[in-house]
Enzyme design. Structure first.
Site, PDB file in Angstrom:
ATOM      1  N   HIS A 246      -3.734   0.687 -12.949  1.00  0.00           N
ATOM      2  CA  HIS A 246      -3.942  -0.669 -13.449  1.00  0.00           C
ATOM      3  C   HIS A 246      -2.880  -1.602 -12.859  1.00  0.00           C
ATOM      4  CE1 HIS A 246      -4.204  -3.947 -16.393  1.00  0.00           C
ATOM      5  NE2 HIS A 246      -5.344  -3.421 -16.815  1.00  0.00           N
TER       6      HIS A 246
ATOM      7  N   LEU B 236       4.784   3.642 -21.974  1.00  0.00           N
ATOM      8  CA  LEU B 236       5.733   2.644 -21.487  1.00  0.00           C
ATOM      9  C   LEU B 236       5.068   1.273 -21.512  1.00  0.00           C
ATOM     10  CD1 LEU B 236       8.429   1.888 -20.207  1.00  0.00           C
ATOM     11  CD2 LEU B 236       7.467   2.449 -17.988  1.00  0.00           C
TER      12      LEU B 236
END
Length: 327
Positions: free
Chosen positions: A216, A112
Site C-alpha cells: 500500500h 505499525l
C-alpha cells in the site's frame, strides 16, 4: 479506537471494533506481565506517546509466535518450468500461487501506524525499532526468525484489485467482511473456502497481476525501514490483498546487532557535550519503554543522557538499559 478508524481498510491488526481491541489490550497486558500459559502466545502492543502533550499518536506490535494458536495462511509464489521437445524445443517459466502455512513459530512484527501529522522526525523509526529492542530484552520469548506482513494495494474506495479478481470468487463476500473474519476468528473459514490447487498468475486479470507483492502507498516508508533492518521479500504474499511478506533471522536484525546493554548515567553538562541521536530502552520486558534520546557513549559499558530521558523512561541514574546510536 481512533487509530483503528484512521488506519483504513485492510489494516487487519487494527479492526474498528471496540470489544476486540479491548481484548487485545488485555492480552497484551498479560503478555508483558508474563501471565500467559505459553510465552509463544504473547502479543505485545506498544503505544507511542507525544510526551509534550500526552497524546497517543501511534502504535506497533510484536506477536511472539505465528501459526501456533491458529493457521497463518499465505500464498507462496512458485515458478514452474514448462518445456516440450515435441513443440520445437519450446521452454518458458510460469508463476503460480500455492496456499501455504509455513511460518509456524516465526515472530511477527506489525501494527505499525502513526497519525499523519506525526509522521517524520524519526517517529516511524522509533515505532519500528522499538519492536526489535523489545525482543532483545528477553530473546527466549521470541522466535529465531522474524516476519512482517505489509498491507497490499487498496484504492481510496477500499477496493483491493487482488481480492476482486481472485478471493471474491472463492469467498463470495466483500473484502472488508473477509478481512474482519480473518482478524476475529480462528481462520477456519479460510481452510473451508480457499482454493486447494495452484493458481496460475498468467490467468489472472492484469490489474491483479500488477499488485502481487506490492505494498500500500501508506506502507512504503515502513517497507524501506524493514529493508534497512535486514528483511527480504520471501516470494510470499497475503491471501486477501496480495501484499508482500518479508522475513529475516532475528540475530541479523540491524537494531539488535548494533545495540548494546550499558549503564545509563546523567550527563553533567549538556551544553559542553557532543551527543549522538539514538534510542534508549529499558531492559526489563515487564516494564518496557523506549524513547528517542541524545546519547553520549562514554565507554563500552556506560552511556550518558539528559534528565528528561530518565523521566520518560521512569529510570534513575545507574540503571541498565539498551542503547542504539544512529551512525
Amino acid at each position: 479506537m481512533e487509530l483503528a478508524e484512521l488506519s483504513g481498510a485492510g489494516f487487519t491488526s487494527l479492526p474498528v471494533d471496540e470489544e476486540i481491541l479491548r481484548e487485545r489490550l488485555e492480552k497484551s497486558d498479560k503478555a508483558f506481565r508474563g501471565q500467559l500459559e505459553r510465552i509463544e502466545y504473547g502479543k505485545y502492543l506498544l503505544m507511542m506517546e507525544d510526551t509534550s502533550t500526552g497524546e497517543v499518536v501511534g502504535c506497533s506490535a510484536v506477536k511472539a509466535g505465528t501459526g501456533i494458536d491458529h493457521p497463518f495462511f499465505n500464498y507462496r509464489i512458485i515458478t514452474l518450468s514448462q518445456a516440450s521437445h515435441a513443440a520445437g524445443n519450446m521452454r518458458f517459466d510460469m508463476d503460480a500461487l500455492v496456499l501455504t502455512n509455513e511460518y509456524v513459530g516465526y515472530t511477527e512484527v506489525g501494527t505499525l501506524f502513526l497519525k499523519a501529522n506525526h509522521r517524520g522526525g524519526g517517529a516511524g523509526r522509533l515505532a519500528a525499532q522499538s519492536r526489535y529492542l523489545l525482543m532483545a530484552t528477553d530473546p527466549d520469548r521470541f522466535g529465531e526468525k522474524v516476519l512482517a506482513e505489509l498491507r497490499g494495494v487498496i484504492d481510496q474506495k477500499g477496493v483491493s484489485p487482488f481480492w476482486e479478481c481472485l478471493g471474491r470468487h472463492f469467498f463470495r463476500m466483500d473484502f472488508d467482511e473477509a478481512d474482519k473474519l480473518s482478524a476475529t476468528t480462528d481462520n477456519q473459514f479460510i481452510c473451508d473456502l480457499m482454493p486447494k490447487y495452484p493458481i496460475y498468475v498468467d490467468l489472472l486479470p492484469p490489474e491483479a497481476r500488477e499488485v502481487i507483492g506490492r505494498c500500500h502507498s501508506d506502507g512504503v516508508g515502513a517497507y524501506k525501514l524493514l529493508q534497512w533492518e535486514g528483511f527480504e521479500f520471501d516470494r510470499t504474499v497475503d491471501i486477501f490483498d496480495g501484499g508482500p511478506l518479508v522475513a529475516v533471522q532475528r540475530r541479523h536484525l540491524r537494531t539488535i546487532r548494533e545495540s548494546k546493554r550499558v549503564k545509563l548515567q546523567l550527563v553533567d553538562d549538556a551544553s559542553n557535550t557532543e551527543f549522538s541521536q539514538g534510542l534508549i530502552s529499558t531492559d526489563v520486558l515487564s516494564d518496557f519503554r523506549v524513547s528517542q534520546a541524545q546519547i553520549l557513549l562514554r565507554d563500552q559499558d556506560t552511556a550518558m543522557t539528559s534528565q528528561d530521558v530518565f523521566d520518560r523512561l521512569q529510570l534513575k541514574p545507574g540503571a541498565t538499559v539498551r542503547v542504539w546510536v544512529r551512525s
